[in-house]
Scaffold this motif. Structure first.
Motif, PDB file in Angstrom:
ATOM      1  N   PRO A  29       0.812  -1.230   0.000  1.00 33.87           N
ATOM      2  CA  PRO A  29       0.000   0.000   0.000  1.00 33.87           C
ATOM      3  C   PRO A  29       0.842   1.276   0.000  1.00 33.87           C
ATOM      4  CG  PRO A  29       0.049  -0.957   2.193  1.00 33.87           C
ATOM      5  CD  PRO A  29       0.774  -1.928   1.302  1.00 33.87           C
ATOM      6  N   VAL A  30       1.690   1.412  -1.048  1.00 38.40           N
ATOM      7  CA  VAL A  30       2.622   2.541  -1.092  1.00 38.40           C
ATOM      8  C   VAL A  30       2.524   3.332  -2.388  1.00 38.40           C
ATOM      9  CG1 VAL A  30       4.269   1.486   0.496  1.00 38.40           C
ATOM     10  CG2 VAL A  30       4.451   1.017  -1.959  1.00 38.40           C
ATOM     11  N   SER A  31       1.573   2.991  -3.268  1.00 40.51           N
ATOM     12  CA  SER A  31       1.301   3.688  -4.519  1.00 40.51           C
ATOM     13  C   SER A  31       2.284   3.331  -5.624  1.00 40.51           C
ATOM     14  CB  SER A  31       1.285   5.208  -4.337  1.00 40.51           C
ATOM     15  OG  SER A  31       1.104   5.852  -5.603  1.00 40.51           O
ATOM     16  N   SER A  32       1.865   2.438  -6.503  1.00 38.45           N
ATOM     17  CA  SER A  32       2.704   2.063  -7.643  1.00 38.45           C
ATOM     18  C   SER A  32       2.821   3.213  -8.633  1.00 38.45           C
ATOM     19  CB  SER A  32       2.124   0.819  -8.338  1.00 38.45           C
ATOM     20  OG  SER A  32       0.834   1.084  -8.862  1.00 38.45           O
ATOM     21  N   THR A  33       1.697   3.891  -8.901  1.00 33.91           N
ATOM     22  CA  THR A  33       1.725   5.017  -9.843  1.00 33.91           C
ATOM     23  C   THR A  33       2.638   6.117  -9.337  1.00 33.91           C
ATOM     24  OG1 THR A  33      -0.549   4.527 -10.507  1.00 33.91           O
ATOM     25  CG2 THR A  33       0.316   6.706 -11.077  1.00 33.91           C
ATOM     26  N   GLY A  34       2.546   6.393  -8.046  1.00 36.66           N
ATOM     27  CA  GLY A  34       3.402   7.422  -7.454  1.00 36.66           C
ATOM     28  C   GLY A  34       4.871   7.076  -7.594  1.00 36.66           C
ATOM     29  N   HIS A  35       5.213   5.820  -7.326  1.00 36.77           N
ATOM     30  CA  HIS A  35       6.610   5.397  -7.443  1.00 36.77           C
ATOM     31  C   HIS A  35       7.088   5.453  -8.893  1.00 36.77           C
ATOM     32  CE1 HIS A  35       6.316   4.054  -3.286  1.00 36.77           C
ATOM     33  NE2 HIS A  35       7.616   3.808  -3.303  1.00 36.77           N
ATOM     34  N   MET A  36       6.217   5.096  -9.832  1.00 40.15           N
ATOM     35  CA  MET A  36       6.602   5.138 -11.237  1.00 40.15           C
ATOM     36  C   MET A  36       6.871   6.572 -11.690  1.00 40.15           C
ATOM     37  SD  MET A  36       6.834   2.104 -12.283  1.00 40.15           S
ATOM     38  CE  MET A  36       6.210   0.905 -13.393  1.00 40.15           C
ATOM     39  N   ILE A  37       6.063   7.509 -11.229  1.00 43.62           N
ATOM     40  CA  ILE A  37       6.285   8.916 -11.570  1.00 43.62           C
ATOM     41  C   ILE A  37       7.626   9.384 -11.016  1.00 43.62           C
ATOM     42  CG2 ILE A  37       5.466  11.284 -11.142  1.00 43.62           C
ATOM     43  CD1 ILE A  37       2.613  10.149 -11.167  1.00 43.62           C
ATOM     44  N   LEU A  38       7.936   8.947  -9.806  1.00 50.06           N
ATOM     45  CA  LEU A  38       9.192   9.366  -9.171  1.00 50.06           C
ATOM     46  C   LEU A  38      10.394   8.712  -9.838  1.00 50.06           C
ATOM     47  CD1 LEU A  38       8.006   9.190  -5.473  1.00 50.06           C
ATOM     48  CD2 LEU A  38       8.306  11.222  -6.880  1.00 50.06           C
ATOM     49  N   THR A 206      -8.200   0.838  -0.588  1.00 48.65           N
ATOM     50  CA  THR A 206      -9.190  -0.216  -0.365  1.00 48.65           C
ATOM     51  C   THR A 206      -8.890  -1.033   0.895  1.00 48.65           C
ATOM     52  OG1 THR A 206      -7.958  -1.592  -1.938  1.00 48.65           O
ATOM     53  CG2 THR A 206      -9.876  -0.425  -2.783  1.00 48.65           C
ATOM     54  N   ILE A 207      -7.614  -1.199   1.220  1.00 45.69           N
ATOM     55  CA  ILE A 207      -7.263  -1.907   2.461  1.00 45.69           C
ATOM     56  C   ILE A 207      -7.708  -1.094   3.670  1.00 45.69           C
ATOM     57  CG2 ILE A 207      -5.320  -2.562   3.945  1.00 45.69           C
ATOM     58  CD1 ILE A 207      -3.910  -3.581   1.406  1.00 45.69           C
ATOM     59  N   ILE A 208      -7.408   0.203   3.665  1.00 50.29           N
ATOM     60  CA  ILE A 208      -7.867   1.069   4.758  1.00 50.29           C
ATOM     61  C   ILE A 208      -9.388   1.016   4.859  1.00 50.29           C
ATOM     62  CG2 ILE A 208      -8.226   3.493   5.391  1.00 50.29           C
ATOM     63  CD1 ILE A 208      -5.398   4.069   4.649  1.00 50.29           C
ATOM     64  N   GLY A 209     -10.054   1.123   3.702  1.00 44.66           N
ATOM     65  CA  GLY A 209     -11.514   1.078   3.695  1.00 44.66           C
ATOM     66  C   GLY A 209     -12.046  -0.225   4.255  1.00 44.66           C
ATOM     67  N   GLY A 210     -11.461  -1.347   3.829  1.00 44.03           N
ATOM     68  CA  GLY A 210     -11.912  -2.638   4.311  1.00 44.03           C
ATOM     69  C   GLY A 210     -11.747  -2.793   5.808  1.00 44.03           C
ATOM     70  N   ILE A 211     -10.597  -2.379   6.326  1.00 48.00           N
ATOM     71  CA  ILE A 211     -10.346  -2.492   7.775  1.00 48.00           C
ATOM     72  C   ILE A 211     -11.324  -1.623   8.552  1.00 48.00           C
ATOM     73  CG2 ILE A 211      -8.681  -1.970   9.599  1.00 48.00           C
ATOM     74  CD1 ILE A 211      -6.472  -2.817   7.659  1.00 48.00           C
ATOM     75  N   LEU A 212     -11.539  -0.387   8.084  1.00 44.53           N
ATOM     76  CA  LEU A 212     -12.491   0.512   8.756  1.00 44.53           C
ATOM     77  C   LEU A 212     -13.902  -0.072   8.764  1.00 44.53           C
ATOM     78  CD1 LEU A 212     -11.532   4.143   7.636  1.00 44.53           C
ATOM     79  CD2 LEU A 212     -11.567   3.239   9.968  1.00 44.53           C
ATOM     80  N   LEU A 213     -14.247  -0.781   7.689  1.00 53.78           N
ATOM     81  CA  LEU A 213     -15.599  -1.338   7.571  1.00 53.78           C
ATOM     82  C   LEU A 213     -15.749  -2.666   8.307  1.00 53.78           C
ATOM     83  CD1 LEU A 213     -16.119  -0.504   3.800  1.00 53.78           C
ATOM     84  CD2 LEU A 213     -17.310   0.560   5.723  1.00 53.78           C
ATOM     85  N   GLY A 214     -14.629  -3.185   8.871  1.00 58.34           N
ATOM     86  CA  GLY A 214     -14.741  -4.357   9.733  1.00 58.34           C
ATOM     87  C   GLY A 214     -14.161  -5.641   9.174  1.00 58.34           C
ATOM     88  N   ALA A 220      -9.096  -7.921   3.749  1.00 54.43           N
ATOM     89  CA  ALA A 220      -8.958  -6.624   3.076  1.00 54.43           C
ATOM     90  C   ALA A 220      -7.930  -6.717   1.953  1.00 54.43           C
ATOM     91  CB  ALA A 220      -8.546  -5.548   4.084  1.00 54.43           C
ATOM     92  N   ALA A 221      -6.824  -7.400   2.211  1.00 53.34           N
ATOM     93  CA  ALA A 221      -5.776  -7.547   1.202  1.00 53.34           C
ATOM     94  C   ALA A 221      -6.258  -8.421   0.039  1.00 53.34           C
ATOM     95  CB  ALA A 221      -4.520  -8.138   1.828  1.00 53.34           C
ATOM     96  N   GLU A 222      -6.874  -9.548   0.336  1.00 50.68           N
ATOM     97  CA  GLU A 222      -7.327 -10.445  -0.727  1.00 50.68           C
ATOM     98  C   GLU A 222      -8.399  -9.782  -1.582  1.00 50.68           C
ATOM     99  OE1 GLU A 222      -8.546 -14.308   0.585  1.00 50.68           O
ATOM    100  OE2 GLU A 222      -6.478 -15.037   0.716  1.00 50.68           O
ATOM    101  N   TYR A 223      -9.343  -9.118  -0.953  1.00 49.13           N
ATOM    102  CA  TYR A 223     -10.404  -8.462  -1.726  1.00 49.13           C
ATOM    103  C   TYR A 223      -9.808  -7.370  -2.617  1.00 49.13           C
ATOM    104  CZ  TYR A 223     -15.046  -6.720  -2.885  1.00 49.13           C
ATOM    105  OH  TYR A 223     -16.188  -6.364  -3.564  1.00 49.13           O
ATOM    106  N   THR A 224      -8.784  -6.692  -2.106  1.00 43.21           N
ATOM    107  CA  THR A 224      -8.080  -5.688  -2.901  1.00 43.21           C
ATOM    108  C   THR A 224      -7.430  -6.326  -4.121  1.00 43.21           C
ATOM    109  OG1 THR A 224      -7.663  -4.186  -1.046  1.00 43.21           O
ATOM    110  CG2 THR A 224      -6.123  -4.081  -2.885  1.00 43.21           C
ATOM    111  N   PHE A 225      -6.806  -7.486  -3.938  1.00 41.40           N
ATOM    112  CA  PHE A 225      -6.189  -8.199  -5.063  1.00 41.40           C
ATOM    113  C   PHE A 225      -7.243  -8.548  -6.117  1.00 41.40           C
ATOM    114  CE2 PHE A 225      -2.909 -10.188  -1.928  1.00 41.40           C
ATOM    115  CZ  PHE A 225      -2.276  -8.964  -1.816  1.00 41.40           C
ATOM    116  N   PHE A 226      -8.365  -9.116  -5.661  1.00 42.73           N
ATOM    117  CA  PHE A 226      -9.400  -9.554  -6.596  1.00 42.73           C
ATOM    118  C   PHE A 226     -10.022  -8.359  -7.323  1.00 42.73           C
ATOM    119  CE2 PHE A 226     -10.319 -13.401  -3.604  1.00 42.73           C
ATOM    120  CZ  PHE A 226      -9.031 -13.877  -3.860  1.00 42.73           C
TER     121      PHE A 226
END
Length: 307
Positions: A29-38, A206-214, A220-226
């Motif tokens: 959860p560190v932003s692939s797009t952000g890293h690619m821009i950098l 989505t991981i933050i969202g999943g954890i907040l939602l319970g 949270a990680a698997e659902y993010t992958f799918f």
């Protein structure tokens, strides 16, 4: 001729490095797009701006294929051999011969729980389709820069630390995908919309969202992958269509090599992340984002000052 070979080899090394960065950062959860821009600040591919924009999105397909390979049994809902069904998915078979035959076929050859999972994933995709796609060109033009990336790395790094501290006092309400409600699926999709800003991280949002939602961290990680599978296939298709399918020989090689490297690296990265979160939380990624964001702002501020 020799110079051309040397230049092509150097460009290929750059592509391999970009594939490695993509394979690592797509799932953490560190932003692939952000890293690619950098990374582009220091390693510039000798290609057109139009191809580069498309390349940075389409090589993510390699990372997505790693998810498909690892989780194939959880993702593919069809099977050839009739299943031993202890209880029908349907309350009763329809008296209509065609409908009843389809219901029986579904019981024998289709995992209806996986079909429902994909329908929930489709619901999670709706907010991004409605909100993100219309603003895609504006975001690419105005927000693909180091300031936005650095600020978003910091801004979304803080919630990882706060939420994980808060989460220690709770027990997850959902540990399996079948327990994710339709409302939860829609809300996770709303969190995904936040990731349209470079530096946010689609997986992070989505991981933050999943954890907040319970949900549990693992869920949270698997659902993010799918969820990434249809999202990234769709985004890649749009990019290729916009580019026009007019590739040169070297461009095709760059794409294939980039996807292959991202695919291989993603396999290891996904397995590492799922092993890591069994015993650890996501706070380390929050701190990483904050430190990286500060370093980026400091670097570019110094570059501007001493230019």
């Amino acid at each position: 001729m020799q110079i051309g070979v040397v230049v092509s080899f150097i460009e290929l090394l750059k592509v391999i490095f970009l594939g490695i960065v993509e394979g690592i950062t797509e799932w953490l959860p560190v932003s692939s797009t952000g890293h690619m821009i950098l990374v582009d600040e220091f390693i510039k591919l000798n290609v057109s701006a139009e191809f580069l924009q498309m390349f940075l999105v389409v090589i993510q397909l390699g990372a997505i294929l790693a998810v498909v390979l690892i989780y194939w049994n959880k993702l593919w809902p069809f099977h050839r051999k009739p299943a031993e069904v202890s209880e029908s998915f349907w309350q009763n078979y329809s008296e209509n011969r065609l409908v009843g035959s389809l219901q029986q076929f579904a019981d024998n050859h289709v995992s209806m729980n996986k079909i429902i999972m994909w329908l929930k994933i489709a619901v999670s995709c709706l907010p991004a389709m409605i909100i993100a796609i219309p603003f895609n060109d504006f975001i690419e033009e105005k927000l693909n820069n180091y300031v936005v990336v650095a600020v978003m790395l910091i801004v979304y790094g803080i919630p990882f630390i706060i939420i994980e501290n808060y989460n220690k006092r709770r027990r997850p309400k959902m540990r399996r995908i079948s327990e994710i409600t339709w409302t939860t699926a829609l809300l996770i999709g709303v969190f995904q919309v936040l990731s349209i800003v470079p530096g946010t991280s689609r997986s992070g949002a989505t991981i933050i969202g999943g954890i907040l939602l319970g949900t549990s961290r693992k869920l949270a990680a698997e659902y993010t992958f799918f969820l990434a599978v249809p999202v990234m296939f769709g985004a890649s298709l749009l990019k290729v269509v916009k580019f026009g399918f007019s590739f040169t020989g070297p461009e095709i090689i760059y794409l294939l090599v980039g996807m292959l490297v991202a695919f291989v690296v993603s396999i290891f990265c996904i397995k590492f992340l799922m092993s890591y979160i069994r015993k650890h939380d996501f706070k380390v990624f929050g701190w990483y984002r904050i430190v990286l964001g500060i370093l980026i702002l400091g670097y570019f501020a110094g570059k501007t000052l001493f230019a």
